[in-house]
Scaffold this motif. Structure first.
Motif, mmCIF file in Angstrom:
data_model
loop_
_atom_site.group_PDB
_atom_site.id
_atom_site.type_symbol
_atom_site.label_atom_id
_atom_site.label_comp_id
_atom_site.label_asym_id
_atom_site.label_seq_id
_atom_site.Cartn_x
_atom_site.Cartn_y
_atom_site.Cartn_z
ATOM 1 N N SER A 115 0.809 -1.216 0.000
ATOM 2 C CA SER A 115 0.000 0.000 0.000
ATOM 3 C C SER A 115 0.845 1.270 0.000
ATOM 4 C CB SER A 115 -0.935 0.015 1.216
ATOM 5 O OG SER A 115 -0.199 0.069 2.423
ATOM 6 N N THR A 116 2.169 1.123 0.156
ATOM 7 C CA THR A 116 3.049 2.296 0.078
ATOM 8 C C THR A 116 2.971 2.932 -1.309
ATOM 9 O OG1 THR A 116 4.553 1.223 1.626
ATOM 10 C CG2 THR A 116 5.416 3.106 0.408
ATOM 11 N N ILE A 117 2.925 2.075 -2.326
ATOM 12 C CA ILE A 117 2.849 2.572 -3.710
ATOM 13 C C ILE A 117 1.547 3.340 -3.912
ATOM 14 C CG2 ILE A 117 2.831 1.903 -6.145
ATOM 15 C CD1 ILE A 117 4.303 -0.675 -5.271
ATOM 16 N N THR A 118 0.459 2.773 -3.409
ATOM 17 C CA THR A 118 -0.835 3.429 -3.606
ATOM 18 C C THR A 118 -0.936 4.721 -2.810
ATOM 19 O OG1 THR A 118 -1.935 2.201 -1.818
ATOM 20 C CG2 THR A 118 -1.893 1.181 -3.990
ATOM 21 N N SER A 119 -0.259 4.800 -1.674
ATOM 22 C CA SER A 119 -0.237 6.061 -0.908
ATOM 23 C C SER A 119 0.418 7.168 -1.714
ATOM 24 C CB SER A 119 0.507 5.867 0.422
ATOM 25 O OG SER A 119 -0.233 5.077 1.308
ATOM 26 N N LEU A 120 1.451 6.818 -2.478
ATOM 27 C CA LEU A 120 2.115 7.805 -3.319
ATOM 28 C C LEU A 120 1.192 8.255 -4.454
ATOM 29 C CD1 LEU A 120 4.669 9.397 -3.956
ATOM 30 C CD2 LEU A 120 5.489 7.438 -5.283
ATOM 31 N N ILE A 121 0.461 7.309 -5.055
ATOM 32 C CA ILE A 121 -0.508 7.663 -6.106
ATOM 33 C C ILE A 121 -1.563 8.606 -5.537
ATOM 34 C CG2 ILE A 121 -2.298 6.760 -7.639
ATOM 35 C CD1 ILE A 121 -0.684 4.164 -7.810
ATOM 36 N N TYR A 122 -2.056 8.269 -4.371
ATOM 37 C CA TYR A 122 -3.104 9.067 -3.725
ATOM 38 C C TYR A 122 -2.585 10.455 -3.356
ATOM 39 C CZ TYR A 122 -6.866 10.119 -0.382
ATOM 40 O OH TYR A 122 -7.901 10.695 0.294
ATOM 41 N N ALA A 123 -1.378 10.518 -2.795
ATOM 42 C CA ALA A 123 -0.793 11.809 -2.434
ATOM 43 C C ALA A 123 -0.598 12.676 -3.669
ATOM 44 C CB ALA A 123 0.542 11.587 -1.723
ATOM 45 N N SER A 124 -0.206 12.062 -4.788
ATOM 46 C CA SER A 124 -0.045 12.811 -6.035
ATOM 47 C C SER A 124 -1.368 13.402 -6.497
ATOM 48 C CB SER A 124 0.518 11.893 -7.127
ATOM 49 O OG SER A 124 1.758 11.348 -6.741
ATOM 50 N N PHE A 125 -2.441 12.620 -6.371
ATOM 51 C CA PHE A 125 -3.778 13.121 -6.712
ATOM 52 C C PHE A 125 -4.111 14.364 -5.898
ATOM 53 C CE2 PHE A 125 -8.255 13.300 -5.424
ATOM 54 C CZ PHE A 125 -8.893 13.409 -6.649
ATOM 55 N N THR A 126 -3.805 14.344 -4.600
ATOM 56 C CA THR A 126 -4.195 15.465 -3.734
ATOM 57 C C THR A 126 -3.463 16.753 -4.091
ATOM 58 O OG1 THR A 126 -2.571 14.929 -1.987
ATOM 59 C CG2 THR A 126 -4.738 13.874 -1.849
ATOM 60 N N PHE A 127 -2.156 16.679 -4.379
ATOM 61 C CA PHE A 127 -1.477 17.948 -4.672
ATOM 62 C C PHE A 127 -1.692 18.394 -6.119
ATOM 63 C CE2 PHE A 127 2.408 15.187 -5.352
ATOM 64 C CZ PHE A 127 2.682 15.553 -6.656
ATOM 65 N N ILE A 128 -1.951 17.446 -7.041
ATOM 66 C CA ILE A 128 -2.281 17.847 -8.410
ATOM 67 C C ILE A 128 -3.591 18.627 -8.420
ATOM 68 C CG2 ILE A 128 -3.074 16.985 -10.649
ATOM 69 C CD1 ILE A 128 -1.009 14.747 -10.402
ATOM 70 N N PHE A 129 -4.610 18.065 -7.775
ATOM 71 C CA PHE A 129 -5.901 18.741 -7.770
ATOM 72 C C PHE A 129 -5.915 19.950 -6.843
ATOM 73 C CE2 PHE A 129 -7.294 15.204 -10.227
ATOM 74 C CZ PHE A 129 -8.372 15.691 -10.949
ATOM 75 N N PHE A 130 -5.095 19.939 -5.804
ATOM 76 C CA PHE A 130 -4.956 21.146 -4.984
ATOM 77 C C PHE A 130 -4.439 22.295 -5.842
ATOM 78 C CE2 PHE A 130 -3.094 24.216 -2.199
ATOM 79 C CZ PHE A 130 -3.767 24.133 -0.991
ATOM 80 N N ALA A 131 -3.417 22.007 -6.651
ATOM 81 C CA ALA A 131 -2.840 23.042 -7.509
ATOM 82 C C ALA A 131 -3.850 23.543 -8.536
ATOM 83 C CB ALA A 131 -1.593 22.502 -8.209
ATOM 84 N N ILE A 132 -4.600 22.615 -9.143
ATOM 85 C CA ILE A 132 -5.597 23.006 -10.145
ATOM 86 C C ILE A 132 -6.696 23.862 -9.517
ATOM 87 C CG2 ILE A 132 -7.389 22.129 -11.697
ATOM 88 C CD1 ILE A 132 -5.562 19.714 -12.234
ATOM 89 N N GLU A 133 -7.209 23.420 -8.362
ATOM 90 C CA GLU A 133 -8.304 24.148 -7.706
ATOM 91 C C GLU A 133 -7.832 25.505 -7.181
ATOM 92 O OE1 GLU A 133 -11.181 23.101 -8.038
ATOM 93 O OE2 GLU A 133 -11.038 20.933 -8.329
ATOM 94 N N ALA A 134 -6.634 25.541 -6.600
ATOM 95 C CA ALA A 134 -6.111 26.804 -6.095
ATOM 96 C C ALA A 134 -5.830 27.773 -7.235
ATOM 97 C CB ALA A 134 -4.839 26.563 -5.281
ATOM 98 N N ALA A 135 -5.426 27.247 -8.390
ATOM 99 C CA ALA A 135 -5.187 28.107 -9.552
ATOM 100 C C ALA A 135 -6.488 28.748 -10.025
ATOM 101 C CB ALA A 135 -4.552 27.300 -10.682
ATOM 102 N N ILE A 136 -7.592 27.992 -9.969
ATOM 103 C CA ILE A 136 -8.902 28.559 -10.318
ATOM 104 C C ILE A 136 -9.253 29.693 -9.370
ATOM 105 C CG2 ILE A 136 -11.382 28.070 -10.404
ATOM 106 C CD1 ILE A 136 -10.701 25.250 -11.334
ATOM 107 N N LEU A 137 -9.009 29.474 -8.072
ATOM 108 C CA LEU A 137 -9.319 30.510 -7.081
ATOM 109 C C LEU A 137 -8.414 31.724 -7.244
ATOM 110 C CD1 LEU A 137 -10.783 31.580 -4.640
ATOM 111 C CD2 LEU A 137 -9.341 30.134 -3.182
ATOM 112 N N ALA A 138 -7.126 31.485 -7.481
ATOM 113 C CA ALA A 138 -6.196 32.612 -7.661
ATOM 114 C C ALA A 138 -6.568 33.426 -8.897
ATOM 115 C CB ALA A 138 -4.765 32.092 -7.777
ATOM 116 N N SER A 139 -6.984 32.729 -9.960
ATOM 117 C CA SER A 139 -7.434 33.423 -11.166
ATOM 118 C C SER A 139 -8.666 34.272 -10.883
ATOM 119 C CB SER A 139 -7.738 32.399 -12.259
ATOM 120 O OG SER A 139 -8.269 33.018 -13.408
ATOM 121 N N ALA A 140 -9.568 33.742 -10.059
ATOM 122 C CA ALA A 140 -10.764 34.502 -9.688
ATOM 123 C C ALA A 140 -10.400 35.737 -8.877
ATOM 124 C CB ALA A 140 -11.712 33.614 -8.898
#
Length: 528
Positions: A115-140
């Motif tokens: 499950s260490t591998i899957t934790s890395l996949i999951y962590a990548s999802f969180t910061f990728i979408f954090f960056a995308i969502e925060a970019a939308i807010l910063a643009s606003a």
């Protein structure tokens, strides 16, 4: 002669600090029954708050203008069905057993280190979408308030830290406290569109992609391209599960409320998201007919500003309402992204480094990565790799879901979820093998090496492979790699507290750190 251990003073302090669950929120552990003190509805509303994110509208808008209404609608429906089916057993077992997505993964086919591998996949999802969502807010913030983007990125990243630091208690207060305002604005926007733009619905449903073959609505290649964008949302169920693990135990009295909120705020988030995606698709079509540039026609800030302008007929008020809407939506989802990321990184690095400085450290780490991506502008390129990321995520979550849906009912895996390290193999070939095979097949299909038909359907190839490989490998291995050794009967080590107070939660004192833990969280070691 009894065995003894030299216990360093620093080790005692370390463990007591990390045992502060106000900060830790059971980041590495089973969520104790004593820690599940919130009501069912409050946990459900907290989890459902994450479905507010405006990337749903943004993705649907871009896909509609690129691939047409029919391909977009079919892709949305297909993805929502897949996400609901794969997400349901995950949400159920996490809520029932008080486990986060990592503990569930290790006990349902992947093993302790698997499950260490899957934790890395999951962590990548969180910061990728954090960056995308925060970019939308910063643009606003840039459009509505004139705040420079690089400053907006910092504000949007740092703003979530004070809330997420204090765990589920502070997060729940924020999510529930802002829920009514968000729903009011969201439903108002939906009502405005249906009332004032009803005549344009027919044109929307007839909108054809510019690159579609002439006279064709549905196109398999365009459908597959649309699916590859939406399917990356599959990992969102992990974030829902991170909240649902705080659900109180199901009883005869609360079972109806328990099931309602589990389904709605667990896998059911996709149907809330489906409504938002339909709205984003329609708004993009309206913007397209008004000759608005593609960048604005796919930007949720511009789209909602136009909706509220129709409602209020006042540019100033519409900007204010749009600002409130965007800020609320993006803060609600990024609180969830940051929280999930802190837990995922905690699990990943605790196994990699054999130490744990605390969830708050990994919270700051996760937010810092997202901020770096935003400041460098790399987050824009991240959207282009969502299709490949989705194959990895599907290989993991498809295998996990298949184990829960198929192996457990057939008796190919244990009925209960064993999550304690002392009772698990490091690697379970059922989950790891299935994820590896399905991911390779999905990537081969993605590259076109399995034929032209399989290429646009590469994500479905990945998912199908999961549901074939998981029961097959479990049958071939006879399920022997799920549990390394059986749990000992720990009740004999209990004090008289449980017998004196039958309602008391059974706990034991750890022989190393001297903290108290519930029985389900403890293992027996003859040395200590």
């Amino acid at each position: 002669m009894s065995a003894s251990q030299r216990i360093l003073k620093e080790r005692r302090h370390y463990n007591k600090w990390v045992a502060n669950q106000t900060l830790e929120d059971y980041a590495l552990r089973f969520t104790a029954v004593g820690g599940r003190h919130m009501s069912i509805s409050k946990v459900g509303m907290t989890a459902l708050g994450g479905a507010s994110f405006l990337a749903l509208e943004g993705l649907a808008a871009a896909v509609t203008l690129s691939y047409g209404f029919t391909n977009t609608l079919m892709a949305m429906l297909a993805v929502c069905v897949v996400l609901f089916i794969t997400g349901f057993p995950i949400a159920y077992y996490c809520a029932k057993h008080g486990l986060d997505i990592d503990l569930l993964t290790r006990g349902a086919g992947f093993g302790y280190l698997g499950s260490t591998i899957t934790s890395l996949i999951y962590a990548s999802f969180t910061f990728i979408f954090f960056a995308i969502e925060a970019a939308i807010l910063a643009s606003a913030l840039h459009v509505l308030l004139g705040i420079p983007l690089f400053i907006g990125y910092v504000i949007c990243a740092v703003a979530v830290i004070p809330i997420v630091t204090h765990g589920i208690t502070a997060i729940s207060k924020f999510q529930v406290g802002t829920q009514f305002i968000w729903l009011l604005l969201q439903c108002s926007a939906l009502a405005v569109v249906l009332i004032y733009e009803y005549d344009n619905l027919a044109g929307w449903t007839e909108f054809v992609a510019p690159q579609a073959p002439e006279g064709s609505d549905f196109n398999l290649v365009l459908f597959g391209s649309a699916v590859s964008i939406f399917i990356a949302l599959v990992a969102q169920i992990g974030e829902q599960a991170d909240y649902l693990r705080f659900m109180p135990p199901k009883t005869v009295e609360n079972r109806k409320r328990w099931w309602f909120w589990l389904v709605l705020s667990g896998p059911g988030w996709v149907w809330v998201g489906f409504i938002k995606m339909l709205l984003g698709s329609f708004l993009a079509y309206l913007a397209f007919t008004q000759l608005m540039p593609f960048e604005q026609a796919t930007d949720p800030t511009y789209l909602y500003t136009q909706v509220f302008l129709t409602l209020t007929e006042s540019p100033v008020i519409s900007l204010i309402l749009a600002a409130i809407m965007v800020i609320l939506c993006q803060m609600k989802i990024n609180v969830t992204n940051a929280y999930a990321g802190s837990i995922a990184w905690s699990n990943f690095f605790s196994r990699l480094t054999h130490s744990h400085p605390g969830r708050v450290v990994w919270l700051v780490f996760n937010v810092s990565i997202a901020l770096l991506l935003m400041e460098l502008g790399i987050y824009q390129a991240l959207e282009a790799i969502l299709g490949i990321f989705a194959i990895l995520a599907l290989g993991w979550l498809g295998s996990l879901s298949a184990d829960l849906l198929i192996n457990k009912p057939l008796g190919l895996s244990p009925k209960n979820i064993e999550f304690k390290r002392a009772h698990l193999y490091d690697i379970n070939p059922v989950g790891i093998g299935s994820m590896l095979i399905s991911t390779v097949l999905g990537l081969l299909a993605y590259l076109g090496l399995l034929g032209e038909v399989a290429k646009p359907l590469c994500h479905f190839v990945t998912l199908l492979a999961c549901f074939i490989c998981v029961p097959l490998i479990a049958w071939l291995t006879k399920g022997r790699y799920y549990i390394a050794r059986e749990s000992a009967n720990l009740s004999r080590f209990m004090s008289d507290e449980k017998r004196i107070h039958p309602a008391a939660i059974a706990t034991l004192t750890c022989g190393i750190c001297e903290n108290k833990f519930e029985l389900e969280d403890m293992s027996y070691c003859p040395a200590y």
